[in-house]
Design a protein around this motif. Structure first.
Motif, short mmCIF file in Angstrom:
data_model
loop_
_atom_site.label_atom_id
_atom_site.label_comp_id
_atom_site.label_asym_id
_atom_site.label_seq_id
_atom_site.Cartn_x
_atom_site.Cartn_y
_atom_site.Cartn_z
N GLN A 173 0.23 3.63 9.43
CA GLN A 173 1.20 4.05 8.41
C GLN A 173 0.54 4.23 7.05
O GLN A 173 0.85 5.18 6.32
CB GLN A 173 2.32 3.01 8.31
CG GLN A 173 3.21 2.95 9.55
CD GLN A 173 4.35 1.95 9.37
OE1 GLN A 173 5.16 2.07 8.45
NE2 GLN A 173 4.41 0.96 10.25
N VAL A 174 -0.38 3.33 6.71
CA VAL A 174 -1.09 3.45 5.44
C VAL A 174 -1.98 4.68 5.44
O VAL A 174 -2.02 5.44 4.46
CB VAL A 174 -1.91 2.18 5.16
CG1 VAL A 174 -2.78 2.36 3.91
CG2 VAL A 174 -0.99 0.98 4.98
N ALA A 211 0.84 -1.20 0.00
CA ALA A 211 0.00 0.00 0.00
C ALA A 211 0.87 1.25 0.00
O ALA A 211 0.60 2.21 -0.73
CB ALA A 211 -0.92 0.00 1.21
N LEU A 212 1.92 1.24 0.81
CA LEU A 212 2.82 2.39 0.86
C LEU A 212 3.50 2.61 -0.48
O LEU A 212 3.65 3.74 -0.95
CB LEU A 212 3.86 2.19 1.97
CG LEU A 212 3.32 2.03 3.39
CD1 LEU A 212 4.48 1.80 4.37
CD2 LEU A 212 2.50 3.26 3.81
N ALA A 213 3.90 1.51 -1.13
CA ALA A 213 4.55 1.61 -2.44
C ALA A 213 3.56 2.12 -3.49
O ALA A 213 3.94 2.91 -4.38
CB ALA A 213 5.10 0.25 -2.85
N SER A 262 -4.60 6.83 -7.34
CA SER A 262 -5.62 7.79 -6.90
C SER A 262 -6.42 7.32 -5.70
O SER A 262 -7.19 8.09 -5.13
CB SER A 262 -6.57 8.10 -8.07
OG SER A 262 -5.88 8.73 -9.12
N ALA A 263 -6.29 6.04 -5.35
CA ALA A 263 -7.01 5.50 -4.20
C ALA A 263 -6.44 4.13 -3.85
O ALA A 263 -5.78 3.48 -4.68
CB ALA A 263 -8.51 5.38 -4.48
N LEU A 264 -6.73 3.70 -2.62
CA LEU A 264 -6.36 2.36 -2.17
C LEU A 264 -7.62 1.58 -1.84
O LEU A 264 -8.64 2.15 -1.43
CB LEU A 264 -5.50 2.42 -0.90
CG LEU A 264 -4.14 3.08 -0.99
CD1 LEU A 264 -3.52 3.17 0.41
CD2 LEU A 264 -3.20 2.31 -1.92
#
Length: 358
Positions: free
Chosen positions: A117-118, A91-93, A100-102
């Motif tokens: 962190q995310v 997710a961080l990468a 534009s979104a996770l």
């Protein structure tokens, strides 16, 4: 006046698209290419975009896929969502790559510190997170509490994850509550629409192959949209993702929520039908499927004199079959009677001209 008054939800932005509130319902699909294959992924994104998709989603199973995202994001014709499971570092990468979104599932990227962190990375990048609850991967603790997959359990899972994100100061949240069982899926979305104002991404997961899956999605998604529930949608099919977009557009068009494309009307056959109505209707639909009118257009292909002239004249373009041919109407005005051999060519010629009109 709205056809189906929308439930009021907060808004988030996915790229240039505004999601939630009174924004138009956005169509999403997901690549089935390997994300590591940049060329193939971009080619499919272009196909999806050309079909009417507005948001693309890519699986990110490993760091190789995450690294490929940067180039894909730069060349994509639409905003992209990174689909993340199990490893918060992916997710961080993905955030670093410029998505534009996770999309994350509750609980499967680790504990609170990893979620924090995310959330911090997404907040710094100004992108939303979709909490994607899925009946097939519901937490065992919740399954045990409710005795299986239930609407209450799906909602509890999503709201627990939302509360965790909110505790880190992150509020750009979208929720999906997908389940293959329609009664559970419908009850979950209805319940969530009452419990929160998060924008909702709707759909039926594991819906099946093209024919059966299209029916299942149309029932589930259509029911929710008719109740004003849903801000984005994906039609999930075991088929070419372009078919997902096609079916999604059909659902929106049939509900009057899509302002472009063709609306097809044709009658069932009966003993009064004197022309090859089935073949005629299929040819019209096939020929016009590759043409996008500049605005929503209604075409009618009718088989006899009972309802035919009325329906045909009510459409932008229509025909009413009779013995050895049929009448063609345009904007309610009779164009003339054409023998069966000339009926389809003339109808398609007029339809192509109609598609070009503003």
């Amino acid at each position: 006046m709205e056809l189906y008054p929308r439930k009021q939800t907060r808004t988030v932005n996915i790229g240039s698209l505004r999601i939630g509130g009174k924004a138009p319902i956005a169509i999403q699909s997901m690549n089935n290419t390997r994300t590591q294959d940049v060329a193939a992924s971009l080619e499919q994104l272009q196909q999806l975009y050309a079909a009417g998709c507005q948001i693309g989603r890519l699986a990110v199973p490993d760091q190789e896929a995450a690294q490929a995202l940067a180039e894909i994001v730069k060349k994509s014709p639409m905003p992209l969502v990174a689909d993340i499971h199990f490893d918060y570092r992916l997710a961080l990468a993905a955030v670093k790559a410029g998505v534009s979104a996770l999309r994350i599932n509750p609980g499967n990227i680790g504990g609170a510190d990893r979620v924090r962190q995310v959330a911090e990375a997404a907040k710094a990048a100004g992108i939303p997170i979709r909490i994607g609850v899925n009946g097939g991967s519901l937490d065992k603790r919740i399954l045990a509490r409710y005795g299986g997959i239930t609407a209450e359990g799906l909602c509890e899972s999503a709201l627990e994850q939302a509360a965790l994100l909110e505790s880190f100061g992150f509020s750009a949240i979208k929720i999906s509550l997908k389940c293959t069982e329609l009664p559970v899926m419908l009850a979950a979305y209805r319940r969530m629409s009452e419990l929160s104002d998060y924008p909702l991404h709707i759909g039926v997961t594991e819906a099946g192959t093209l024919e059966r899956g299209s029916l299942k999605n149309a029932i589930g998604i259509g029911a929710l949209l008719s109740e004003g529930i849903g801000d984005t949608l994906r039609v999930s099919l075991t088929a070419d993702p372009v078919e997902e977009v096609r079916v999604a557009k059909e659902i929106l068009q049939m509900l009057g929520l899509e302002q472009s494309g063709w609306e097809f009307v044709s009658c069932p056959t009966c003993g009064r039908t004197c022309i090859d109505l089935i073949g005629l209707a299929q040819r019209v639909e096939k020929e016009l499927s590759v043409i996008t009118p500049k605005r929503r257009r209604k075409v009618a292909v009718m088989g006899c004199a009972v309802n035919g002239p009325g329906e045909a004249s009510d459409a932008d373009l229509g025909l009413a079959g009779g013995a050895d041919g049929g009448l063609i109407f345009r904007y309610g005005q009779k164009i003339g009677f054409f023998p069966e051999a000339e009926l389809l060519p003339e109808f398609l010629r007029l339809a192509r001209a109609l598609a070009e009109e503003e």
